[in-house]
Design an enzyme around this catalytic site. Structure first.
Site, mmCIF file in Angstrom:
data_model
loop_
_atom_site.group_PDB
_atom_site.id
_atom_site.type_symbol
_atom_site.label_atom_id
_atom_site.label_comp_id
_atom_site.label_asym_id
_atom_site.label_seq_id
_atom_site.Cartn_x
_atom_site.Cartn_y
_atom_site.Cartn_z
ATOM 1 N N SER A 353 -15.512 -47.069 -35.653
ATOM 2 C CA SER A 353 -16.505 -45.998 -35.559
ATOM 3 C C SER A 353 -17.917 -46.541 -35.722
ATOM 4 O O SER A 353 -18.849 -46.113 -35.021
ATOM 5 C CB SER A 353 -16.214 -44.937 -36.622
ATOM 6 O OG SER A 353 -17.151 -43.887 -36.557
ATOM 7 N N ALA A 354 -18.098 -47.509 -36.634
ATOM 8 C CA ALA A 354 -19.423 -48.104 -36.825
ATOM 9 C C ALA A 354 -19.873 -48.860 -35.589
ATOM 10 O O ALA A 354 -21.025 -48.742 -35.150
ATOM 11 C CB ALA A 354 -19.395 -49.032 -38.041
ATOM 12 N N TRP A 356 -18.879 -48.352 -32.564
ATOM 13 C CA TRP A 356 -19.124 -47.360 -31.514
ATOM 14 C C TRP A 356 -20.502 -46.727 -31.640
ATOM 15 O O TRP A 356 -21.187 -46.504 -30.642
ATOM 16 C CB TRP A 356 -18.038 -46.281 -31.588
ATOM 17 C CG TRP A 356 -18.207 -45.171 -30.587
ATOM 18 C CD1 TRP A 356 -17.988 -45.226 -29.252
ATOM 19 C CD2 TRP A 356 -18.636 -43.843 -30.865
ATOM 20 N NE1 TRP A 356 -18.250 -44.011 -28.669
ATOM 21 C CE2 TRP A 356 -18.647 -43.133 -29.638
ATOM 22 C CE3 TRP A 356 -19.008 -43.157 -32.023
ATOM 23 C CZ2 TRP A 356 -19.012 -41.795 -29.539
ATOM 24 C CZ3 TRP A 356 -19.370 -41.813 -31.931
ATOM 25 C CH2 TRP A 356 -19.367 -41.152 -30.698
ATOM 26 N N HIS A 357 -20.956 -46.483 -32.868
ATOM 27 C CA HIS A 357 -22.274 -45.892 -33.065
ATOM 28 C C HIS A 357 -23.402 -46.875 -32.760
ATOM 29 O O HIS A 357 -24.477 -46.458 -32.325
ATOM 30 C CB HIS A 357 -22.423 -45.398 -34.512
ATOM 31 C CG HIS A 357 -21.772 -44.072 -34.763
ATOM 32 N ND1 HIS A 357 -20.432 -43.951 -35.083
ATOM 33 C CD2 HIS A 357 -22.260 -42.807 -34.728
ATOM 34 C CE1 HIS A 357 -20.137 -42.676 -35.248
ATOM 35 N NE2 HIS A 357 -21.225 -41.965 -35.034
ATOM 36 N N GLY A 358 -23.183 -48.155 -32.969
ATOM 37 C CA GLY A 358 -24.233 -49.140 -32.700
ATOM 38 C C GLY A 358 -24.171 -50.292 -33.678
ATOM 39 O O GLY A 358 -23.678 -50.145 -34.799
#
Length: 807
Positions: A353-354, A356-358
């Site tokens: 998730s991290a 994926w966010h950037g």
């Protein structure tokens, strides 16, 4: 026009690119509404793809569509060329390209200058591409190896390129989500599944759309009101370092609380766009009358986030659709079958998730920190479940609530400021760690301490009473069926039924096991090539196709058509039931459900109590024989489904009890209506100034009290309980009216004459029956407080919320 855009942007305090994005983002609502007016399946796919590409071009420029095209083509190529591994290939290729875009745009000056790029939309698009490829890969797996979510979303047939593009870019839904599945998109476009209108019910999206728009307006209003008082830029100002510990901690909470309303606004707009298109529909409620649900587009539960009782529940109420995607396509697939998930699976999911966010330090630190936050909340929750003391349970629940508020707002400092400050400031490693250090790393030390304490003070959950309650319900139903009032005697009947069922099951499986080697020789290994589907030269006429169970799109069968001169062949199947073989002749294109109906005549088993095992696998009733390659001479094993039979018997007992109660209630209602007419006649007589016989009033009161006794002895639920309550009130009202008549009838006349009451022995109710009714009245009056207390205790339900979302 450019000057007007600059003026509008300056008036609301944003840049021109951001204003252009906001206008296009709001435009997704009317664009999605126009989708409803587009006729035809192919036209809808074309409109979805074209409108999404046009909005992307107006928002981010022509280069954005080129960026979107790369992961879309990579995923589709993997599905076409190498289906067995297309899911994992698309996952790494999609995330690899997304990381490259994150790195490229992170090195530019777009964000520092107030600009905007297409990485946010590319993030949503990447999840869609990966989920489509993984679901197409799941179409090759055996059904027993699939989870429920995989069975629901698997794709048996490769979608066309136009369907694929329409799914990825549908009406600009890739701007801010929500993420949805390819199978749902196809059913929505083709009007199938829950979107089918053949049942005469068509949900209206306008009320839910207005609700989402009002929510968006309130969120934006609160954000504009609070942001001047709690700007995120204050974390880098010297005045923040001069504050004390508690003031810093409270400012972290208020700044995070303020910044979250901006996200609530964005998600409310995207929810309104998806709802008005119809894609947000998720089914009907079980209420009467049923109401439509619009949960598919819901991305956030505002009250659930702000009043979260546990950190474990945060992923289920914040960015809901992305959290669901991470669970289905990352977390669940990292768990080995038969083993329990642990902290490593949770940490890996949060790391994905991290990324994926950037690739910003603030993002990565936040999601690693959130894994610790959830693990610490689980420890408190287990301690809460391990104790049986109500006071300690409340203390642990309050502790978990305070812990969630503290650690959540502490952790999100590096995340929430990502759109407010330049990348070189708070998102840097040094500034993020400095913001945590200003409150002595309390949000990091506290979860780690709780995790270590869980090894010192292990929690042993209290024993569940669900199974015991279920057995009690079965015994109660059996007691009603066999006519016994003793629960222990009914338990003997249930136990005897289970022993007989278990013995029959052993006999069936003993016969199957004795022939195991022969069965293995009879069943051939299926070909790994895909079956069914249409050729490349098929005509794309939606009226000539139908969807088979499992989602396979095949040519529609028309038994009345004379276009084909080849008759449907009839095959002979050998079905083994116990030690007996049955030869069944059936159409080769029939379903297993039709075969079960034919076997019911030969074996006496109800179709719902049958399990058909073909090639060592239980087959669904909706599956077709020719699709699963059942040929002439094939052998199938029939096994009695004991669990289904028991469930059907219990449902039959429950239905019988409900019908019996309903019939009794109807009879009492008819009697009350008949007595109500007599009450009305007496009331009319007294209203005219005449006198009535006292014995008539007492007799009518007695029969009404008898009805009331019968009603109190009835135990019903649901609508019958409501009818019973209304009927009781009606009877009580008539009794009160009769009491008033009796009182009014005994008042002496003005001339002093007394009312003469004639004692007549020829009453409709004898003296002995009258005494019996009076005794029932006294007994009812004495037992009524106890009955009310028992009913209040039985109606009270203890609600528990399992926050262990990932377990």
């Amino acid at each position: 026009m450019e000057l007007d855009m600059e003026t509008m942007a300056a008036s609301i305090g944003v840049s021109v690119p951001v204003l252009r994005f906001l206008l296009c983002f709001v435009a997704t609502i009317p664009v999605s509404f126009l989708w409803r007016l587009v006729p035809g399946r192919l036209a809808k796919h074309t409109y979805s793809a074209f409108s999404g590409a046009l909005l992307s071009y107006l928002s981010f420029g022509f280069s954005s569509n080129l960026h979107f095209l790369v992961p879309m083509l990579l995923g589709y190529t993997a599905m076409v060329l190498y289906r067995p591994k297309c899911g994992i290939i698309t996952f790494f290729l999609g995330f690899g390209y997304l990381i490259g875009c994150h790195v490229y745009y992170m090195s530019g000056d777009a964000w520092k200058e107030g600009g905007i790029d297409a990485t946010g939309a590319l993030m949503v698009l990447t999840l869609k591409v990966i989920s489509c490829a993984i679901n197409y890969n799941d179409g090759l797996l055996k059904e027993e190896d699939l989870r429920e979510a995989q069975k629901k979303n698997q794709l048996v047939k490769l979608p066309s390129l136009l369907e694929y593009f329409g799914y990825c870019l549908c009406c600009g839904s890739h701007f801010a989500g929500p993420v949805y599945e390819m199978k749902d998109y196809l059913e929505w476009t083709e009007g199938k599944g829950i979107w089918a209108t053949d049942k005469g019910r068509k949900p209206s999206p306008y009320g839910a759309t207005v609700r989402a728009l009002l929510q968006a307006a309130i969120c934006m209003g609160l954000y504009l009101y609070l942001v001047p008082y709690h700007p995120l830029s204050r974390f880098t100002e010297p005045i923040y370092q001069e504050w004390g510990f508690w003031k810093k901690l409270s400012y972290q909470y208020m700044s995070g609380f303020t910044a979250r309303w901006k996200y609530y606004f964005i998600w409310s707009i995207s929810e309104a766009a998806v709802i008005i298109s119809g894609l947000g529909f998720s089914g009907w409620t079980e209420s009467s009358p049923p109401k439509p649900k619009w949960d598919r587009a819901k991305n956030v539960d505002i009250l659930g986030v702000e009043l979260a009782k546990s950190a474990v529940v945060i992923p289920t109420v914040w960015n809901i659709q992305v959290s669901t995607w991470l669970r289905h396509y990352v977390y669940d697939r990292l768990v080995t079958k038969g083993k329990k998930p642990g902290f490593l699976q949770l940490l890996a999911t949060q790391t994905v998730s991290a990324v994926w966010h950037g690739l910003y330090p603030g993002y990565i630190i936040f999601f690693v920190q959130s894994a610790l936050m959830i693990a610490g909340s689980r420890v408190i929750y287990r301690w809460e479940q391990a104790t049986n003391m109500a006071l300690l349970k409340n203390v642990f629940a309050l502790m978990n609530f305070a812990y969630t508020l503290l650690v959540l707002n502490y952790s999100c400092v590096g995340f929430m400021v990502s759109l407010s400050l330049s990348l070189s400031e708070v998102l840097s490693m040094r500034e993020t760690i400095a913001s945590y250090g200003s409150v002595y790393y309390i949000g990091t030390i506290l979860p780690i301490t709780l995790i270590l304490l869980s090894y010192i003070i292990p929690a042993k959950p209290a024993r569940s009473k669900a199974r015991k309650q279920q057995q009690t319900d079965k015994c109660q139903l059996a007691a009603d069926f066999f006519g016994h009032s003793d629960i222990e005697l009914a338990f003997c009947h249930v136990l005897l039924f289970k022993v007989c069922s278990y013995n029959a099951t052993l006999q069936v499986f003993w016969g199957v096991a004795s022939k195991s080697r022969k069965v293995e020789g009879m069943f051939s290994i299926p070909n790994k090539k895909s079956i069914g589907g249409a050729g490349e030269g098929s005509v794309n006429n939606p009226e000539e196709w139908e969807v088979r169970p499992g989602g396979m799109l095949v040519q529609k069968r028309d038994l009345n058509s004379n276009q084909s001169c080849v008759p449907i062949p009839t095959i002979k199947i050998r079905v083994k039931y116990g030690s007996t073989y049955h030869e069944i002749r059936i159409s080769s294109q029939a379903s297993f459900g039709e075969l079960k109906k034919m076997l019911a005549d030969h074996t006496g088993l109800h179709p719902l109590d049958q399990k058909l095992i073909y090639k060592n696998k239980e087959r669904d009733s909706k599956a077709y024989l020719d699709v699963l390659r059942v040929k002439d001479g094939s052998k199938i094993v029939l096994v009695e489904d004991i669990a289904s039979k028991e469930k059907r018997c219990l449902e039959m007992l429950k239905t019988t009890r409900i019908e019996k109660s309903s019939k009794s209630l109807s009879q009492i209602s008819l009697e009350v209506d008949k007595f109500a007419q007599q009450v009305k006649v007496l009331e009319t007589t007294i209203s005219r100034g005449s006198k009535v016989q006292l014995v008539d009033v007492e007799n009518l009161t007695g029969v009404l009290m008898t009805c009331l006794v019968k009603l109190d002895e009835m135990v019903v639920n649901g609508e019958l309980k409501l009818q019973k309550t209304m009927l009781e009130k009606k009877v009580q009202k008539h009794i009160e009216t009769l009491d008033a008549m009796k009182l009014q009838n005994t008042i002496p006349r003005r001339n002093g004459d007394k009312i003469l009451v004639k004692q007549n022995d020829q009453h409709s109710i004898g003296k002995g029956q009258k005494v019996q009714i009076q005794e029932k009245q006294k007994s009812l009056t004495a037992q009524r407080p106890m009955m009310q207390q028992t009913r209040m205790q039985s109606d009270s339900v203890v609600f528990t919320t399992k926050w262990e979302t990932f377990e």
